[in-house]
Design a protein around this motif. Sequence first.
Motif, PDB file in Angstrom:
ATOM      1  N   GLU A   1     107.769  44.367  62.051  1.00  0.00           N
ATOM      2  CA  GLU A   1     107.495  45.307  61.343  1.00  0.00           C
ATOM      3  C   GLU A   1     106.180  44.894  60.445  1.00  0.00           C
ATOM      4  O   GLU A   1     104.995  45.629  60.441  1.00  0.00           O
ATOM      5  CB  GLU A   1     108.069  46.346  59.956  1.00  0.00           C
ATOM      6  N   GLU A   2     106.466  43.385  60.249  1.00  0.00           N
ATOM      7  CA  GLU A   2     105.363  43.422  59.501  1.00  0.00           C
ATOM      8  C   GLU A   2     103.303  42.926  60.303  1.00  0.00           C
ATOM      9  O   GLU A   2     102.687  42.817  60.201  1.00  0.00           O
ATOM     10  CB  GLU A   2     105.618  41.515  59.385  1.00  0.00           C
ATOM     11  N   THR A   3     104.286  42.664  62.007  1.00  0.00           N
ATOM     12  CA  THR A   3     102.995  42.211  62.740  1.00  0.00           C
ATOM     13  C   THR A   3     102.648  43.831  63.283  1.00  0.00           C
ATOM     14  O   THR A   3     101.639  43.570  62.815  1.00  0.00           O
ATOM     15  CB  THR A   3     103.566  41.890  64.008  1.00  0.00           C
ATOM     16  N   LEU A   4     103.098  44.991  62.810  1.00  0.00           N
ATOM     17  CA  LEU A   4     102.591  46.110  62.790  1.00  0.00           C
ATOM     18  C   LEU A   4     101.896  46.622  61.903  1.00  0.00           C
ATOM     19  O   LEU A   4     100.764  46.747  62.008  1.00  0.00           O
ATOM     20  CB  LEU A   4     103.645  47.303  63.302  1.00  0.00           C
ATOM     21  N   ALA A   5     102.080  45.905  60.721  1.00  0.00           N
ATOM     22  CA  ALA A   5     101.681  46.578  59.542  1.00  0.00           C
ATOM     23  C   ALA A   5      99.954  45.106  59.358  1.00  0.00           C
ATOM     24  O   ALA A   5      98.989  46.020  59.320  1.00  0.00           O
ATOM     25  CB  ALA A   5     102.493  45.810  58.127  1.00  0.00           C
ATOM     26  N   ALA A   6      99.940  44.137  59.847  1.00  0.00           N
ATOM     27  CA  ALA A   6      98.921  42.895  59.937  1.00  0.00           C
ATOM     28  C   ALA A   6      97.824  43.358  61.364  1.00  0.00           C
ATOM     29  O   ALA A   6      96.386  43.112  61.130  1.00  0.00           O
ATOM     30  CB  ALA A   6      99.619  41.789  60.147  1.00  0.00           C
ATOM     31  N   PHE A   7      98.666  43.705  62.291  1.00  0.00           N
ATOM     32  CA  PHE A   7      97.264  44.695  63.526  1.00  0.00           C
ATOM     33  C   PHE A   7      96.584  45.595  62.668  1.00  0.00           C
ATOM     34  O   PHE A   7      95.291  46.204  62.742  1.00  0.00           O
ATOM     35  CB  PHE A   7      97.871  45.697  64.123  1.00  0.00           C
TER      36      PHE A   7
ATOM     37  N   ILE B   1     109.464  35.848  69.216  1.00  0.00           N
ATOM     38  CA  ILE B   1     110.318  37.112  69.716  1.00  0.00           C
ATOM     39  C   ILE B   1     109.748  38.986  69.681  1.00  0.00           C
ATOM     40  O   ILE B   1     109.435  39.093  69.857  1.00  0.00           O
ATOM     41  CB  ILE B   1     111.234  37.557  70.790  1.00  0.00           C
ATOM     42  N   GLU B   2     110.830  38.615  68.568  1.00  0.00           N
ATOM     43  CA  GLU B   2     110.562  39.743  67.096  1.00  0.00           C
ATOM     44  C   GLU B   2     109.151  40.419  67.257  1.00  0.00           C
ATOM     45  O   GLU B   2     108.582  41.418  67.536  1.00  0.00           O
ATOM     46  CB  GLU B   2     111.125  39.715  66.177  1.00  0.00           C
ATOM     47  N   THR B   3     107.936  39.281  67.246  1.00  0.00           N
ATOM     48  CA  THR B   3     106.901  39.639  66.881  1.00  0.00           C
ATOM     49  C   THR B   3     105.565  39.773  68.321  1.00  0.00           C
ATOM     50  O   THR B   3     105.146  40.846  68.245  1.00  0.00           O
ATOM     51  CB  THR B   3     105.933  38.225  66.687  1.00  0.00           C
ATOM     52  N   TRP B   4     106.506  39.523  69.166  1.00  0.00           N
ATOM     53  CA  TRP B   4     105.660  39.661  71.015  1.00  0.00           C
ATOM     54  C   TRP B   4     106.285  41.452  71.081  1.00  0.00           C
ATOM     55  O   TRP B   4     105.390  42.015  71.883  1.00  0.00           O
ATOM     56  CB  TRP B   4     106.743  38.777  71.702  1.00  0.00           C
ATOM     57  N   LYS B   5     107.779  41.697  70.657  1.00  0.00           N
ATOM     58  CA  LYS B   5     107.983  42.705  70.992  1.00  0.00           C
ATOM     59  C   LYS B   5     106.683  44.122  69.913  1.00  0.00           C
ATOM     60  O   LYS B   5     106.497  44.762  71.476  1.00  0.00           O
ATOM     61  CB  LYS B   5     109.576  43.561  70.485  1.00  0.00           C
ATOM     62  N   ALA B   6     106.515  43.557  68.840  1.00  0.00           N
ATOM     63  CA  ALA B   6     105.791  44.527  67.913  1.00  0.00           C
ATOM     64  C   ALA B   6     103.853  44.829  68.792  1.00  0.00           C
ATOM     65  O   ALA B   6     103.757  45.274  69.438  1.00  0.00           O
ATOM     66  CB  ALA B   6     105.575  43.914  66.982  1.00  0.00           C
TER      67      ALA B   6
END
Length: 279
Positions: free
Chosen positions: A88-94, A122-127
């Motif tokens: 979720e953090e990566t999606l928000a950062a994007f 891995i979690e970040t990559w899935k985002a």
Amino acid sequence: MVKELQSTTTLHNGVKMPWVGLGVFKVQDGEEVVSSVKAALEVGYRSIDTAAIYANEEGVGKAIAESNVPREELFVTTKVWNADHGYEETLAAFDVSLKKLGLDYLDLYLIHWPLPSQGKYIETWKALEQLYKDGRVRAIGVSNFKIHHLEDIIANCEVIPLVNQVEYHPRFNQSELHAFCKKHGIQLEAWSPLMQGGLFEEPVLVEIAEKYKKSTAQIIIRWDIQNGVVTIPKSVKPHRIAENAEVFDFELSQEDMDKINNLNTNQRMFADPDDFNRV
């Protein structure tokens, strides 16, 4: 032979990525980054590489908006920072990066560092995979990933990274990593290819530069391209930005390529990705 500044390599999903781009690491937001990006676009650069942590995405976006270059001709890269690892953090950062850049989509989004201490890449990559599936980014990749980090992603994810952007220069040519990336169709990309100017007085490079009537920087950039490595030299000086692009009117001989390859000492200029944990 790669013949012009707009020449591209084709990533494993068919997206075309320019061989040479402008990096804006440590370029100040505001006038400095705006003028640098504009100078690059005027010369003919079509690839611009930034990152959330560079704190200059807004300036990059302003330069793009004020240029006359159609969006579809550009290849814009940014990266998710260590503090935003996680799905979720990566999606928000994007979303934040895209808004700062003033764009509707990205051409390439990278995980900036593997950050092994947190164990979330891995979690970040899935985002990133989700953003890719949603059509919000044309290509996804990683930065500063070593072979074992890449193996981890390949074993656990659906999309193999399209790009791995790493420290790469004549003193640190990462031959094993490069071979691994080639085997898996991952395009290697060089950050800080000029070793922040640390190679300009290297006698072997000076001698080769004199032979071709080029600068040592141009020799290094040409060496990158002939090794099949995308490169993003940074400069804030318009004449240097232009000079760095003048590498398409000559070709290094195999003998000279070998001389440069032999400069390798496995000397990192920056941190080992296994140890770099700054957030």
